[in-house]
Design an enzyme around this catalytic site. Structure first.
Site, PDB file in Angstrom:
ATOM      1  N   ASN A  50     -37.047 -51.184 -56.141  1.00  0.00           N
ATOM      2  CA  ASN A  50     -36.538 -52.558 -56.120  1.00  0.00           C
ATOM      3  C   ASN A  50     -37.371 -53.405 -55.176  1.00  0.00           C
ATOM      4  O   ASN A  50     -38.001 -52.869 -54.274  1.00  0.00           O
ATOM      5  CB  ASN A  50     -35.083 -52.555 -55.619  1.00  0.00           C
ATOM      6  CG  ASN A  50     -34.138 -51.871 -56.582  1.00  0.00           C
ATOM      7  OD1 ASN A  50     -34.267 -52.009 -57.780  1.00  0.00           O
ATOM      8  ND2 ASN A  50     -33.197 -51.127 -56.038  1.00  0.00           N
ATOM      9  N   ARG A  93     -36.015 -51.407 -43.716  1.00  0.00           N
ATOM     10  CA  ARG A  93     -36.592 -51.179 -45.050  1.00  0.00           C
ATOM     11  C   ARG A  93     -35.673 -51.823 -46.072  1.00  0.00           C
ATOM     12  O   ARG A  93     -34.854 -51.170 -46.694  1.00  0.00           O
ATOM     13  CB  ARG A  93     -36.746 -49.665 -45.300  1.00  0.00           C
ATOM     14  CG  ARG A  93     -37.715 -49.317 -46.397  1.00  0.00           C
ATOM     15  CD  ARG A  93     -37.039 -48.532 -47.490  1.00  0.00           C
ATOM     16  NE  ARG A  93     -36.061 -49.326 -48.176  1.00  0.00           N
ATOM     17  CZ  ARG A  93     -34.986 -48.854 -48.808  1.00  0.00           C
ATOM     18  NH1 ARG A  93     -34.735 -47.591 -48.820  1.00  0.00           N
ATOM     19  NH2 ARG A  93     -34.136 -49.651 -49.436  1.00  0.00           N
ATOM     20  N   LYS A 122     -23.874 -55.977 -50.631  1.00  0.00           N
ATOM     21  CA  LYS A 122     -23.372 -54.652 -50.985  1.00  0.00           C
ATOM     22  C   LYS A 122     -21.841 -54.623 -50.900  1.00  0.00           C
ATOM     23  O   LYS A 122     -21.173 -54.046 -51.754  1.00  0.00           O
ATOM     24  CB  LYS A 122     -23.972 -53.644 -50.011  1.00  0.00           C
ATOM     25  CG  LYS A 122     -24.061 -52.290 -50.571  1.00  0.00           C
ATOM     26  CD  LYS A 122     -25.465 -51.775 -50.635  1.00  0.00           C
ATOM     27  CE  LYS A 122     -25.505 -50.596 -51.559  1.00  0.00           C
ATOM     28  NZ  LYS A 122     -26.781 -49.937 -51.604  1.00  0.00           N
ATOM     29  N   GLU A 147     -27.386 -48.446 -44.455  1.00  0.00           N
ATOM     30  CA  GLU A 147     -28.101 -49.073 -45.562  1.00  0.00           C
ATOM     31  C   GLU A 147     -29.463 -49.612 -45.120  1.00  0.00           C
ATOM     32  O   GLU A 147     -29.540 -50.343 -44.125  1.00  0.00           O
ATOM     33  CB  GLU A 147     -27.244 -50.236 -46.084  1.00  0.00           C
ATOM     34  CG  GLU A 147     -27.848 -51.016 -47.221  1.00  0.00           C
ATOM     35  CD  GLU A 147     -27.818 -50.257 -48.538  1.00  0.00           C
ATOM     36  OE1 GLU A 147     -26.979 -49.342 -48.678  1.00  0.00           O
ATOM     37  OE2 GLU A 147     -28.640 -50.552 -49.403  1.00  0.00           O
ATOM     38  N   ASP A 148     -30.499 -49.262 -45.860  1.00  0.00           N
ATOM     39  CA  ASP A 148     -31.825 -49.858 -45.658  1.00  0.00           C
ATOM     40  C   ASP A 148     -32.370 -49.724 -44.238  1.00  0.00           C
ATOM     41  O   ASP A 148     -32.953 -50.667 -43.679  1.00  0.00           O
ATOM     42  CB  ASP A 148     -31.826 -51.321 -46.140  1.00  0.00           C
ATOM     43  CG  ASP A 148     -31.854 -51.411 -47.672  1.00  0.00           C
ATOM     44  OD1 ASP A 148     -31.846 -50.341 -48.323  1.00  0.00           O
ATOM     45  OD2 ASP A 148     -31.882 -52.522 -48.223  1.00  0.00           O
ATOM     46  N   ASP A 204     -26.416 -44.670 -48.305  1.00  0.00           N
ATOM     47  CA  ASP A 204     -26.472 -44.932 -49.743  1.00  0.00           C
ATOM     48  C   ASP A 204     -27.873 -44.755 -50.311  1.00  0.00           C
ATOM     49  O   ASP A 204     -28.037 -44.339 -51.453  1.00  0.00           O
ATOM     50  CB  ASP A 204     -25.957 -46.338 -50.049  1.00  0.00           C
ATOM     51  CG  ASP A 204     -25.752 -46.513 -51.537  1.00  0.00           C
ATOM     52  OD1 ASP A 204     -25.065 -45.661 -52.132  1.00  0.00           O
ATOM     53  OD2 ASP A 204     -26.308 -47.458 -52.104  1.00  0.00           O
TER      54      ASP A 204
HETATM   55  P1  NAD Z   1     -38.903 -44.935 -48.113  1.00  0.00           P
HETATM   56  O1  NAD Z   1     -39.668 -45.871 -47.275  1.00  0.00           O
HETATM   57  O2  NAD Z   1     -37.992 -43.960 -47.450  1.00  0.00           O
HETATM   58  O3  NAD Z   1     -39.917 -44.084 -49.015  1.00  0.00           O
HETATM   59  C1  NAD Z   1     -40.988 -44.616 -49.722  1.00  0.00           C
HETATM   60  C2  NAD Z   1     -41.890 -43.467 -50.124  1.00  0.00           C
HETATM   61  O4  NAD Z   1     -42.896 -43.975 -50.974  1.00  0.00           O
HETATM   62  C3  NAD Z   1     -42.588 -42.791 -48.969  1.00  0.00           C
HETATM   63  O5  NAD Z   1     -42.568 -41.403 -49.157  1.00  0.00           O
HETATM   64  C4  NAD Z   1     -44.020 -43.292 -49.074  1.00  0.00           C
HETATM   65  O6  NAD Z   1     -44.971 -42.358 -48.611  1.00  0.00           O
HETATM   66  C5  NAD Z   1     -44.152 -43.454 -50.567  1.00  0.00           C
HETATM   67  N1  NAD Z   1     -45.220 -44.378 -50.939  1.00  0.00           N
HETATM   68  C6  NAD Z   1     -45.544 -45.559 -50.389  1.00  0.00           C
HETATM   69  N2  NAD Z   1     -46.618 -46.083 -51.014  1.00  0.00           N
HETATM   70  C7  NAD Z   1     -46.958 -45.211 -51.972  1.00  0.00           C
HETATM   71  C8  NAD Z   1     -47.990 -45.172 -52.936  1.00  0.00           C
HETATM   72  N3  NAD Z   1     -48.861 -46.172 -53.060  1.00  0.00           N
HETATM   73  N4  NAD Z   1     -48.047 -44.112 -53.746  1.00  0.00           N
HETATM   74  C9  NAD Z   1     -47.171 -43.107 -53.642  1.00  0.00           C
HETATM   75  N5  NAD Z   1     -46.163 -43.093 -52.770  1.00  0.00           N
HETATM   76  C10 NAD Z   1     -46.067 -44.132 -51.928  1.00  0.00           C
HETATM   77  O7  NAD Z   1     -38.098 -45.808 -49.130  1.00  0.00           O
HETATM   78  P2  NAD Z   1     -36.882 -45.369 -50.076  1.00  0.00           P
HETATM   79  O8  NAD Z   1     -35.588 -45.612 -49.394  1.00  0.00           O
HETATM   80  O9  NAD Z   1     -37.121 -44.005 -50.582  1.00  0.00           O
HETATM   81  O10 NAD Z   1     -36.998 -46.460 -51.216  1.00  0.00           O
HETATM   82  C11 NAD Z   1     -38.141 -46.515 -52.039  1.00  0.00           C
HETATM   83  C12 NAD Z   1     -37.901 -47.474 -53.180  1.00  0.00           C
HETATM   84  O11 NAD Z   1     -36.817 -47.030 -53.968  1.00  0.00           O
HETATM   85  C13 NAD Z   1     -37.551 -48.890 -52.752  1.00  0.00           C
HETATM   86  O12 NAD Z   1     -38.234 -49.799 -53.573  1.00  0.00           O
HETATM   87  C14 NAD Z   1     -36.080 -48.998 -53.009  1.00  0.00           C
HETATM   88  O13 NAD Z   1     -35.684 -50.307 -53.338  1.00  0.00           O
HETATM   89  C15 NAD Z   1     -35.924 -48.094 -54.183  1.00  0.00           C
HETATM   90  N6  NAD Z   1     -34.564 -47.598 -54.306  1.00  0.00           N
HETATM   91  C16 NAD Z   1     -33.927 -47.811 -55.488  1.00  0.00           C
HETATM   92  C17 NAD Z   1     -32.648 -47.371 -55.660  1.00  0.00           C
HETATM   93  C18 NAD Z   1     -31.965 -47.592 -56.980  1.00  0.00           C
HETATM   94  O14 NAD Z   1     -32.386 -48.329 -57.771  1.00  0.00           O
HETATM   95  N7  NAD Z   1     -30.921 -46.936 -57.307  1.00  0.00           N
HETATM   96  C19 NAD Z   1     -31.991 -46.758 -54.616  1.00  0.00           C
HETATM   97  C20 NAD Z   1     -32.667 -46.545 -53.398  1.00  0.00           C
HETATM   98  C21 NAD Z   1     -33.974 -46.960 -53.276  1.00  0.00           C
END
Ligand code: NAD
Length: 547
Positions: free
Chosen positions: A405, A153, A171, A242-243, A265
């Site tokens: 992001n 991811r 990172k 990470e990811d 993270d």
């Molecule tokens: P993840 O895959 O663990 O979770 C994504 C979530 O979004 C899941 O619960 C999924 O069901 C939900 N989702 C997907 N499509 C959707 C929709 N159309 N409507 C509603 N919910 C929906 O991913 P994550 O690690 O939680 O990361 C998610 C996002 O957050 C990524 O884009 C990541 O880049 C961003 N992120 C940003 C930061 C930051 O800026 N500080 C840090 C971590 C993650």
């Protein structure tokens, strides 16, 4: 065979010039050129680091696209790390969007096509049973910070397989740039367990194993072998996950957090930077944490991680866990997370409230009237105009955090958030947005970037020798970051300190985290320094040429 970090005395001639840690390029002095067999291998004129940086910036600005700038900077990193870090640190605002989100996302998508030379370690599922031998191929013994991904991811871009290597590399560059972790002690690792991304499987230039992802027990056994090999080969290393895809990420965190010095993270760093942003936002609104209602779009690693830390913070203020969880509501791809939903993933269960099901974000906003909207869904443009306008209708200062992001996946842009709320939104995003001018007033959007947290946490672990990374440390990091916001920055509408101050802020944050490490008996650098801040500052790598 492993070596300690080389010094100028162990390498000479072309070998020295080709070592990015020791290379000074045209800055080698005449005396060094004589002593180290460099005469004739370099053009005769000697330049200072500042003059070299001027050349770098001139070339950097000639590059037409963000991706070209990325390739240029990575090539510099491969040639001369001191010059790379000096340049990045002095131009962090300009460089961070290149070496990290959003450009690193594009770089990962095209990794096989822009590939020049390797950096870090690639450990594939074909290496099972021999991981320790692969780690032994790493030329440096004193590894203190490892960032590892399995590429499932990558940012909000999904499964990029082995192409995800750009993330640990980027990172770790931020660990060094933002908190002074010595680059010679960092190690980026990609666990190549295959990919389910068909376009990569079909791409003849894809750099990873062209096979589908390893799953189940075989995957867990592979990671287990990796973690224990790291423990025996690099026992002092902090291992940052990470990811990873979210089911693996939560499971691996729970499996290893009490056994090794590790954190995730995406879950914990994101939580801390967001909680810090919330604390700072409350300085703007004048509200109390316990009076907020948080509505999350996305219930994955980031969302649940943030929710859990908010709950911990509320419990510190005297709420029960149950009361605290009721302040946090989640909408995922299926709608509002409530008890009546079946087959909810385990990490969502604590937030499945006894409440009627609602199908989407718009209906949840209407019914729950949240004070803060937190976007962590990886889905761009999901904070639509009606949703944001509704937030502004029942909040004087709605808190809108569009954290997904890269930029393309941001739930809304800074301009949209300010325009749709007539400048009343307290806004931050995951990827950077430029300041927005509206009706003659300029708003500076915050970047809720984990880079405010993980480098400082890393510095603390390295300097204090902490054997674990605990939730209390992330709580301390969040509070330290929120407190670091100066009145002048607050007056500009910011909720995070200016990026130019990040090294100063990282040291303060590392001191706060170290205080917890010592208080919890986890620190091994003994005796505890009398002044933790000075100790953290002293432990920071500075990009200057050594003697
Ligand atoms: P993840 O895959 O663990 O979770 C994504 C979530 O979004 C899941 O619960 C999924 O069901 C939900 N989702 C997907 N499509 C959707 C929709 N159309 N409507 C509603 N919910 C929906 O991913 P994550 O690690 O939680 O990361 C998610 C996002 O957050 C990524 O884009 C990541 O880049 C961003 N992120 C940003 C930061 C930051 O800026 N500080 C840090 C971590 C993650």
């Amino acid at each position: 065979m492993s070596h300690t970090t080389p010094t100028n005395h162990t390498l000479t001639g072309v070998e020295l010039i080709h070592n990015p840690i020791l290379n000074k390029g045209t800055a080698f002095t005449p005396a060094e050129r004589d002593a180290l067999g460099l005469r004739g291998l370099l053009p005769p004129r000697v330049f200072t680091l500042e003059e070299q940086m001027q050349r770098i910036m001139e070339n950097f600005h000639k590059k037409q696209t963000m991706l070209e700038k990325y390739i240029f900077l990575v090539a510099l990193q491969d040639r001369n790390e001191t010059l790379f870090y000096r340049t990045v640190i002095e131009h962090l605002d300009e460089m961070m969007p290149i070496i990290y989100t959003p450009t690193v996302g594009q770089a990962c998508q095209e990794f096989g096509h822009i590939y020049r030379r390797p950096r870090g370690l690639y450990i594939s599922s074909a290496d099972r049973g021999h991981i320790d031998q692969l780690l032994a191929n790493w030329p440096y013994e004193d590894v203190r910070v490892i960032v590892v991904t399995d590429g499932e991811r990558i940012l909000g871009l999904g499964d990029l397989g082995a192409n995800g290597m750009g993330i640990p590399v980027g990172k770790l560059a931020l660990y060094t740039a933002c908190a002074g972790i010595d680059p010679a002690t960092t190690l980026p690792i990609t666990l190549d367990v295959g990919t389910n991304n068909q376009s990569l499987l079909d791409d003849p230039l894809y750099i990873g194993l062209p096979q589908r992802r390893l799953r189940g027990e075989a995957y867990d056994a592979f990671v287990e072998e990796f973690v224990s090999a790291v423990q025996s080969r690099f026992p002092r290393a902090l291992l940052q996950f990470e990811d990873f895809g979210n089911s693996n990420a939560f499971r691996l965190l729970h499996t290893y957090r009490d056994k090794v010095c590790t954190f995730n993270d995406d879950i914990q760093g994101t939580a801390a930077v967001t909680l810090a942003g919330v604390y700072a936002a409350l300085r703007h609104t004048g509200g109390a944490l316990a009076d907020q209602t948080f509505l999350f779009l996305g219930a994955g690693e980031a969302g649940i991680g943030i929710g859990d830390l908010i709950v911990t913070a509320l419990m510190e203020e005297g709420l029960t866990a149950e009361q605290a969880r009721h302040k946090c509501w989640f909408v995922d791809s299926q709608g509002l997370v409530v008890q009546s939903r079946d087959k909810l993933a385990e990490h969502k269960l604590p937030y499945a409230h006894n409440y009627p099901f609602l199908p989407d974000l718009a209906s949840a906003v209407e019914a729950l009237r949240p004070t803060a909207l937190i976007g962590v869904s990886g889905q761009g443009q999901t904070f639509t105009q009606p949703i944001v306008e509704q937030m502004a209708a029942f909040n004087e200062r709605p808190i809108i955090l569009a954290l997904s992001n890269p930029t393309s996946q941001s739930e809304c842009t800074a301009e949209q958030a300010y325009t749709w709320t007539n400048g009343r939104a307290i806004f931050a995003s995951g990827s950077p947005f430029a300041p927005v001018t509206l009706n003659g007033q300029t708003y500076i959007p915050g970047q809720g970037n984990n880079a405010y947290i993980f480098p400082g946490v890393g510095l603390s672990v390295v300097a204090s020798g902490s054997s674990r990374v605990t939730d209390e440390m992330f709580m301390a990091a969040a509070k330290a970051l929120a407190t670091a916001l100066t009145p002048a920055e607050q007056a500009q509408g910011r909720i995070y300190p200016a990026l130019e101050r990040i090294r100063e802020v990282s040291a303060v944050l590392a001191a706060a985290v170290s205080q917890v490490a010592y208080a919890q008996g986890l620190a091994t650098t003994l005796p505890a320094p009398a002044n933790l801040l000075t100790a953290m500052q002293a432990a920071m790598y500075q990009p200057v040429y050594g003697a």
